[in-house]
Design a protein around this motif. Structure first.
Motif, PDB file in Angstrom:
ATOM      1  N   UNK A  61     -10.629  10.809  11.102  1.00  0.00           N
ATOM      2  CA  UNK A  61      -9.279  10.285  11.101  1.00  0.00           C
ATOM      3  C   UNK A  61      -8.224  11.387  11.033  1.00  0.00           C
ATOM      4  N   UNK A  62      -7.102  11.138  11.682  1.00  0.00           N
ATOM      5  CA  UNK A  62      -5.918  11.965  11.521  1.00  0.00           C
ATOM      6  C   UNK A  62      -4.694  11.165  11.945  1.00  0.00           C
ATOM      7  N   UNK A  63      -3.551  11.686  11.558  1.00  0.00           N
ATOM      8  CA  UNK A  63      -2.279  11.026  11.819  1.00  0.00           C
ATOM      9  C   UNK A  63      -1.386  12.024  12.557  1.00  0.00           C
ATOM     10  N   UNK A  84      -1.353  15.329  10.217  1.00  0.00           N
ATOM     11  CA  UNK A  84      -1.909  15.157   8.878  1.00  0.00           C
ATOM     12  C   UNK A  84      -3.382  14.854   9.082  1.00  0.00           C
ATOM     13  N   UNK A  85      -4.233  15.785   8.670  1.00  0.00           N
ATOM     14  CA  UNK A  85      -5.669  15.662   8.924  1.00  0.00           C
ATOM     15  C   UNK A  85      -6.451  16.029   7.675  1.00  0.00           C
ATOM     16  N   UNK A  86      -7.730  15.720   7.692  1.00  0.00           N
ATOM     17  CA  UNK A  86      -8.597  16.082   6.580  1.00  0.00           C
ATOM     18  C   UNK A  86      -8.612  17.596   6.388  1.00  0.00           C
ATOM     19  N   UNK A  87      -8.661  18.008   5.160  1.00  0.00           N
ATOM     20  CA  UNK A  87      -8.797  19.406   4.776  1.00  0.00           C
ATOM     21  C   UNK A  87      -7.661  20.277   5.289  1.00  0.00           C
ATOM     22  N   UNK A 121      -6.657  14.168   1.067  1.00  0.00           N
ATOM     23  CA  UNK A 121      -7.834  13.742   1.840  1.00  0.00           C
ATOM     24  C   UNK A 121      -8.151  12.270   1.604  1.00  0.00           C
ATOM     25  N   UNK A 122      -7.931  11.797   0.378  1.00  0.00           N
ATOM     26  CA  UNK A 122      -8.161  10.374   0.093  1.00  0.00           C
ATOM     27  C   UNK A 122      -7.259   9.504   0.963  1.00  0.00           C
ATOM     28  N   UNK A 123      -6.008   9.925   1.113  1.00  0.00           N
ATOM     29  CA  UNK A 123      -5.069   9.165   1.941  1.00  0.00           C
ATOM     30  C   UNK A 123      -5.520   9.141   3.395  1.00  0.00           C
ATOM     31  N   UNK A 124      -5.925  10.292   3.919  1.00  0.00           N
ATOM     32  CA  UNK A 124      -6.360  10.355   5.324  1.00  0.00           C
ATOM     33  C   UNK A 124      -7.634   9.540   5.521  1.00  0.00           C
ATOM     34  N   UNK A 151       0.808  -1.226   0.000  1.00  0.00           N
ATOM     35  CA  UNK A 151       0.000   0.000   0.000  1.00  0.00           C
ATOM     36  C   UNK A 151       0.841   1.277   0.000  1.00  0.00           C
ATOM     37  N   UNK A 152       2.157   1.126   0.080  1.00  0.00           N
ATOM     38  CA  UNK A 152       3.035   2.288   0.212  1.00  0.00           C
ATOM     39  C   UNK A 152       2.996   3.226  -0.992  1.00  0.00           C
ATOM     40  N   UNK A 153       3.087   2.712  -2.187  1.00  0.00           N
ATOM     41  CA  UNK A 153       3.157   3.565  -3.382  1.00  0.00           C
ATOM     42  C   UNK A 153       1.919   4.446  -3.499  1.00  0.00           C
ATOM     43  N   UNK A 154       0.753   3.855  -3.296  1.00  0.00           N
ATOM     44  CA  UNK A 154      -0.489   4.624  -3.412  1.00  0.00           C
ATOM     45  C   UNK A 154      -0.565   5.723  -2.351  1.00  0.00           C
ATOM     46  N   UNK A 155      -0.221   5.377  -1.111  1.00  0.00           N
ATOM     47  CA  UNK A 155      -0.264   6.378  -0.041  1.00  0.00           C
ATOM     48  C   UNK A 155       0.766   7.483  -0.247  1.00  0.00           C
ATOM     49  N   UNK A 156       1.950   7.127  -0.718  1.00  0.00           N
ATOM     50  CA  UNK A 156       2.948   8.158  -1.011  1.00  0.00           C
ATOM     51  C   UNK A 156       2.432   9.126  -2.065  1.00  0.00           C
TER      52      UNK A 156
END
Length: 116
Positions: A91-93, A66-69, A26-29, A11-16
């Motif tokens: 969700x947030x990171x 890292x959060x939405x919007x 936003x899709x990633x979060x 899943x790394x390539x897509x998330x990067x």
């Protein structure tokens, strides 16, 4: 480093790509909203907890949110990180400079992660 340290290889390539693209961030979060366990490396998950159980000394130093919007990650301090954990919905990171991270899902679960 967050993706390399904590996300499963397939899943790394897509998330990067998504995290690096302001239009897709936003899709990633949102991927962490309901299905965090399918993204995170099992060996990196220290524990899965609720906000009341969050150890106040887990994240130290400058913390990237890292959060939405959000326009693309901003630095916050430890007090703000704890406030977010306890008061804000996911969700947030949160990524700490010491190879530690916390991911809060939409249902309130918090994944505490540490680089092995």
């Amino acid at each position: 480093m967050f993706v390399k340290n904590f996300i499963i290889r397939t899943r790394q390539a897509r998330l990067l790509y998504e995290l690096g693209n302001p239009k897709k961030r936003n899709d990633a979060v949102w991927r962490f909203a309901h299905d965090s366990e399918s993204l995170l490396r099992k060996e990196a998950i220290l524990s899965i907890i609720r906000p009341k159980e969050f150890p106040t000394d887990f994240l130290r130093g400058a913390i990237c949110l890292v959060a939405l919007y959000d326009s693309g990650g901003k630095l916050i301090d430890e007090k703000e990180a704890i406030r977010l954990i306890n008061c804000e919905e996911g969700p947030f990171i949160l990524i700490s400079e010491e190879s530690r991270a916390a991911v809060k899902s939409e249902d309130g679960q918090i994944f505490l992660m540490i680089k092995n």
